[in-house]
Design a protein around this motif. Sequence first.
Motif, short mmCIF file in Angstrom:
data_model
loop_
_atom_site.label_atom_id
_atom_site.label_comp_id
_atom_site.label_asym_id
_atom_site.label_seq_id
_atom_site.Cartn_x
_atom_site.Cartn_y
_atom_site.Cartn_z
N LYS A 73 0.84 -1.20 0.00
CA LYS A 73 0.00 0.00 0.00
C LYS A 73 0.87 1.25 0.00
N GLU A 74 1.92 1.24 0.79
CA GLU A 74 2.85 2.37 0.79
C GLU A 74 3.53 2.48 -0.57
N ARG A 75 3.98 1.36 -1.10
CA ARG A 75 4.71 1.38 -2.37
C ARG A 75 3.83 1.77 -3.55
N ASN A 76 2.53 1.54 -3.43
CA ASN A 76 1.63 1.88 -4.53
C ASN A 76 1.65 3.38 -4.82
N ALA A 77 1.97 4.16 -3.81
CA ALA A 77 2.03 5.62 -3.99
C ALA A 77 3.44 6.11 -4.31
N PHE A 78 4.40 5.20 -4.42
CA PHE A 78 5.78 5.59 -4.66
C PHE A 78 6.03 5.97 -6.12
N SER A 79 6.85 6.95 -6.32
CA SER A 79 7.46 7.19 -7.62
C SER A 79 8.70 6.30 -7.73
N ASP A 80 9.29 6.22 -8.91
CA ASP A 80 10.51 5.45 -9.05
C ASP A 80 11.60 5.99 -8.11
N ALA A 81 11.65 7.29 -7.97
CA ALA A 81 12.64 7.91 -7.08
C ALA A 81 12.41 7.50 -5.63
N ASP A 82 11.15 7.42 -5.23
CA ASP A 82 10.83 6.98 -3.87
C ASP A 82 11.32 5.56 -3.63
N LEU A 83 11.12 4.71 -4.63
CA LEU A 83 11.53 3.31 -4.49
C LEU A 83 13.05 3.20 -4.39
N VAL A 84 13.74 4.01 -5.17
CA VAL A 84 15.20 4.02 -5.09
C VAL A 84 15.67 4.46 -3.71
N ARG A 85 15.01 5.47 -3.15
CA ARG A 85 15.40 5.96 -1.83
C ARG A 85 15.11 4.94 -0.73
N GLN A 86 14.04 4.17 -0.91
CA GLN A 86 13.69 3.19 0.12
C GLN A 86 14.61 1.98 0.11
N ARG A 87 15.16 1.65 -1.04
CA ARG A 87 15.90 0.40 -1.18
C ARG A 87 17.02 0.22 -0.16
N PRO A 88 17.91 1.18 0.04
CA PRO A 88 18.97 0.96 1.04
C PRO A 88 18.43 0.83 2.46
N VAL A 89 17.31 1.47 2.76
CA VAL A 89 16.70 1.34 4.08
C VAL A 89 16.22 -0.09 4.29
N ALA A 90 15.55 -0.65 3.28
CA ALA A 90 15.08 -2.03 3.38
C ALA A 90 16.24 -3.01 3.47
N ARG A 91 17.27 -2.79 2.67
CA ARG A 91 18.41 -3.69 2.70
C ARG A 91 19.09 -3.69 4.06
N GLU A 92 19.15 -2.53 4.69
CA GLU A 92 19.78 -2.44 6.00
C GLU A 92 19.00 -3.24 7.04
N ALA A 93 17.67 -3.26 6.91
CA ALA A 93 16.85 -4.02 7.85
C ALA A 93 17.11 -5.52 7.72
N TYR A 94 17.09 -6.02 6.50
CA TYR A 94 17.32 -7.45 6.30
C TYR A 94 18.76 -7.83 6.63
N ARG A 95 19.69 -6.97 6.28
CA ARG A 95 21.09 -7.23 6.60
C ARG A 95 21.30 -7.24 8.11
N GLY A 96 20.55 -6.42 8.82
CA GLY A 96 20.68 -6.38 10.27
C GLY A 96 20.33 -7.71 10.91
N VAL A 97 19.28 -8.36 10.42
CA VAL A 97 18.92 -9.69 10.94
C VAL A 97 19.96 -10.71 10.54
N LEU A 98 20.34 -10.71 9.27
CA LEU A 98 21.28 -11.71 8.75
C LEU A 98 22.63 -11.62 9.46
N ASN A 99 23.05 -10.41 9.80
CA ASN A 99 24.38 -10.20 10.37
C ASN A 99 24.42 -10.20 11.89
#
Length: 264
Positions: A73-99
Amino acid sequence: MTDTGTLVRIEADGEGHVVEIVLDRPEALNAVSTAMATALADATARVAADPNVRCVVLRSSQERAFCVGADLKERNAFSDADLVRQRPVAREAYRGVLNLPVPAIAAVEGYALGGGYELALSCDLIVAGESATVGLPEVSVGVIPGGGGTQLLTRRVGWSRAASLVFTARRLPAPEALALGCVDEVVPAGTARDRALELARQIAANSPVGLRQAKRAMRLGADVDLATGLEVEDACWRATAFSGDRAEGVAAFAERRPPRWPGR
């Protein structure tokens, strides 16, 4: 260490050796929004920095869903630029669990789909309630698993099984997930947390130095050739062999008493 903040909570046992990271966005079935990803990254960083922690349990605050993945639902309102900005934030969350430097157990009840299942895959062990459902359905909405799923599931179950599950976007009930190796244990519905905590306490009774170095050796050695892996193992062995924990472990064994780990 206890944190009563929103979206993601940290709860610890009395000694602080077993810590629960609790996904707490029940109204959205723990869908991972940008804010929740930030909170999860912050929580895992705090836990990773605490030398007192010996084992982590990742769970949901409610049994309907462990996590249903990205907040579409949040992503449905995203522009491509928004998605690019969110990507490192999401990766940091998953990396935090993995590491996480200590063993981590996912306690899965209800739905663990897409990024939610990837969070579970980022842990070392997955305990699922028998009514749980897991899967990586990303190709059905036009993307691919991007929280580590293409890599972690393949390493867990092998190429052909992972390919079948990713390409079909199929959801698996817990018993089938266990049979395929997608989870490690299935317990009666509603008891995944109890079982995960039981395992965590069993793990936490062991040497803190040993646990951290064993995980490091296994993770760093998993994707290299055998000779390199044995060198990784030797370096981690040396880190334990001359530690206070090793001296205490040997003394406790000789004196037939429980060890009192110094954790150094």
